[in-house]
Write a protein that holds these residues in place. Sequence first.
Motif, PDB file in Angstrom:
ATOM      1  N   PHE A   4       0.834  -1.206   0.000  1.00  0.00           N
ATOM      2  CA  PHE A   4       0.000   0.000   0.000  1.00  0.00           C
ATOM      3  C   PHE A   4       0.866   1.252   0.000  1.00  0.00           C
ATOM      4  O   PHE A   4       0.577   2.211  -0.719  1.00  0.00           O
ATOM      5  N   PHE A   5       1.912   1.263   0.816  1.00  0.00           N
ATOM      6  CA  PHE A   5       2.816   2.410   0.860  1.00  0.00           C
ATOM      7  C   PHE A   5       3.412   2.682  -0.521  1.00  0.00           C
ATOM      8  O   PHE A   5       3.436   3.824  -0.983  1.00  0.00           O
ATOM      9  N   PHE A   6       3.892   1.631  -1.184  1.00  0.00           N
ATOM     10  CA  PHE A   6       4.477   1.810  -2.512  1.00  0.00           C
ATOM     11  C   PHE A   6       3.444   2.241  -3.540  1.00  0.00           C
ATOM     12  O   PHE A   6       3.714   3.088  -4.393  1.00  0.00           O
ATOM     13  N   ALA A   7       2.241   1.679  -3.463  1.00  0.00           N
ATOM     14  CA  ALA A   7       1.177   2.064  -4.400  1.00  0.00           C
ATOM     15  C   ALA A   7       0.759   3.514  -4.174  1.00  0.00           C
ATOM     16  O   ALA A   7       0.577   4.270  -5.140  1.00  0.00           O
ATOM     17  N   LEU A 104      -8.581   9.791  -5.945  1.00  0.00           N
ATOM     18  CA  LEU A 104      -7.588   8.776  -6.329  1.00  0.00           C
ATOM     19  C   LEU A 104      -7.085   8.005  -5.114  1.00  0.00           C
ATOM     20  O   LEU A 104      -7.012   6.768  -5.131  1.00  0.00           O
ATOM     21  N   PHE A 105      -6.738   8.711  -4.057  1.00  0.00           N
ATOM     22  CA  PHE A 105      -6.239   8.054  -2.848  1.00  0.00           C
ATOM     23  C   PHE A 105      -7.318   7.204  -2.181  1.00  0.00           C
ATOM     24  O   PHE A 105      -7.036   6.124  -1.659  1.00  0.00           O
ATOM     25  N   THR A 106      -8.559   7.673  -2.196  1.00  0.00           N
ATOM     26  CA  THR A 106      -9.650   6.916  -1.591  1.00  0.00           C
ATOM     27  C   THR A 106      -9.921   5.632  -2.366  1.00  0.00           C
ATOM     28  O   THR A 106     -10.154   4.571  -1.764  1.00  0.00           O
ATOM     29  N   ILE A 107      -9.895   5.703  -3.679  1.00  0.00           N
ATOM     30  CA  ILE A 107     -10.075   4.496  -4.502  1.00  0.00           C
ATOM     31  C   ILE A 107      -8.986   3.479  -4.175  1.00  0.00           C
ATOM     32  O   ILE A 107      -9.264   2.290  -3.995  1.00  0.00           O
ATOM     33  N   ILE A 110      -9.594   2.008  -0.603  1.00  0.00           N
ATOM     34  CA  ILE A 110     -10.714   1.067  -0.588  1.00  0.00           C
ATOM     35  C   ILE A 110     -10.330  -0.244  -1.269  1.00  0.00           C
ATOM     36  O   ILE A 110     -10.680  -1.327  -0.787  1.00  0.00           O
ATOM     37  N   ALA A 111      -9.598  -0.163  -2.369  1.00  0.00           N
ATOM     38  CA  ALA A 111      -9.175  -1.382  -3.071  1.00  0.00           C
ATOM     39  C   ALA A 111      -8.309  -2.255  -2.164  1.00  0.00           C
ATOM     40  O   ALA A 111      -8.512  -3.472  -2.083  1.00  0.00           O
ATOM     41  N   PHE A 112      -7.363  -1.643  -1.474  1.00  0.00           N
ATOM     42  CA  PHE A 112      -6.499  -2.420  -0.581  1.00  0.00           C
ATOM     43  C   PHE A 112      -7.263  -2.937   0.641  1.00  0.00           C
ATOM     44  O   PHE A 112      -7.033  -4.061   1.078  1.00  0.00           O
ATOM     45  N   LEU A 113      -8.151  -2.128   1.192  1.00  0.00           N
ATOM     46  CA  LEU A 113      -8.942  -2.585   2.338  1.00  0.00           C
ATOM     47  C   LEU A 113      -9.890  -3.706   1.926  1.00  0.00           C
ATOM     48  O   LEU A 113     -10.098  -4.651   2.688  1.00  0.00           O
ATOM     49  N   TYR A 114     -10.458  -3.617   0.748  1.00  0.00           N
ATOM     50  CA  TYR A 114     -11.352  -4.671   0.276  1.00  0.00           C
ATOM     51  C   TYR A 114     -10.595  -5.987   0.127  1.00  0.00           C
ATOM     52  O   TYR A 114     -11.083  -7.043   0.524  1.00  0.00           O
ATOM     53  N   ARG A 115      -9.405  -5.917  -0.447  1.00  0.00           N
ATOM     54  CA  ARG A 115      -8.600  -7.135  -0.599  1.00  0.00           C
ATOM     55  C   ARG A 115      -8.264  -7.733   0.761  1.00  0.00           C
ATOM     56  O   ARG A 115      -8.196  -8.948   0.914  1.00  0.00           O
ATOM     57  N   ARG A 116      -8.056  -6.885   1.737  1.00  0.00           N
ATOM     58  CA  ARG A 116      -7.677  -7.370   3.073  1.00  0.00           C
ATOM     59  C   ARG A 116      -8.866  -7.952   3.833  1.00  0.00           C
ATOM     60  O   ARG A 116      -8.731  -8.957   4.523  1.00  0.00           O
ATOM     61  N   PHE A 117     -10.028  -7.319   3.737  1.00  0.00           N
ATOM     62  CA  PHE A 117     -11.166  -7.706   4.558  1.00  0.00           C
ATOM     63  C   PHE A 117     -12.293  -8.380   3.783  1.00  0.00           C
ATOM     64  O   PHE A 117     -13.361  -8.607   4.345  1.00  0.00           O
ATOM     65  N   SER A 118     -12.089  -8.720   2.528  1.00  0.00           N
ATOM     66  CA  SER A 118     -13.164  -9.343   1.755  1.00  0.00           C
ATOM     67  C   SER A 118     -13.448 -10.753   2.276  1.00  0.00           C
ATOM     68  O   SER A 118     -12.551 -11.451   2.755  1.00  0.00           O
ATOM     69  N   PRO A 119     -14.705 -11.196   2.157  1.00  0.00           N
ATOM     70  CA  PRO A 119     -15.074 -12.529   2.663  1.00  0.00           C
ATOM     71  C   PRO A 119     -14.296 -13.649   1.996  1.00  0.00           C
ATOM     72  O   PRO A 119     -13.998 -14.655   2.636  1.00  0.00           O
ATOM     73  N   SER A 120     -13.939 -13.509   0.745  1.00  0.00           N
ATOM     74  CA  SER A 120     -13.216 -14.569   0.056  1.00  0.00           C
ATOM     75  C   SER A 120     -11.804 -14.749   0.601  1.00  0.00           C
ATOM     76  O   SER A 120     -11.234 -15.824   0.531  1.00  0.00           O
TER      77      SER A 120
END
Length: 123
Positions: A4-7, A104-107, A110-120
């Motif tokens: 996330f830091f690098f992105a 841009l930063f919010t997108i 959210i993308a990184f948080l979704y990957r971390r906390f998604s049900p899958s």
Amino acid sequence: MLRFFFALTAVALIVWAGLEISIYKNWIPGAPSFSKEILFLLFITTLIIFFKLIQIKENAFVQFYLLSMAIKILAYVSFNLAVILSDKKGASSNVLFFMIVYILFTILEIAFLYRRFSPSRRA
């Protein structure tokens, strides 16, 4: 999460390069007067909030995420009000730049948080 830091750093550098190229090509007359401060504030707050959110337990995540959004909105409105009052002539370019970078930063966040906390990912 080092990714996330690098992105986030990459997005910030792309935004800054895009701004510089836009000025060089005369697409815009000049950089917003608070462009460095805006980019720095959004970078730091997004980074801090993201790292705090990934430490939260999953059952309390939604409450803390909503709380962080409310705090960010209050802080960002205060910051934008100060920018507008400091530079009334350049207020529109500063606020527009703020909104573009914020989106841009919010997108990205959210993308990184979704990957971390998604049900899958939990299964």
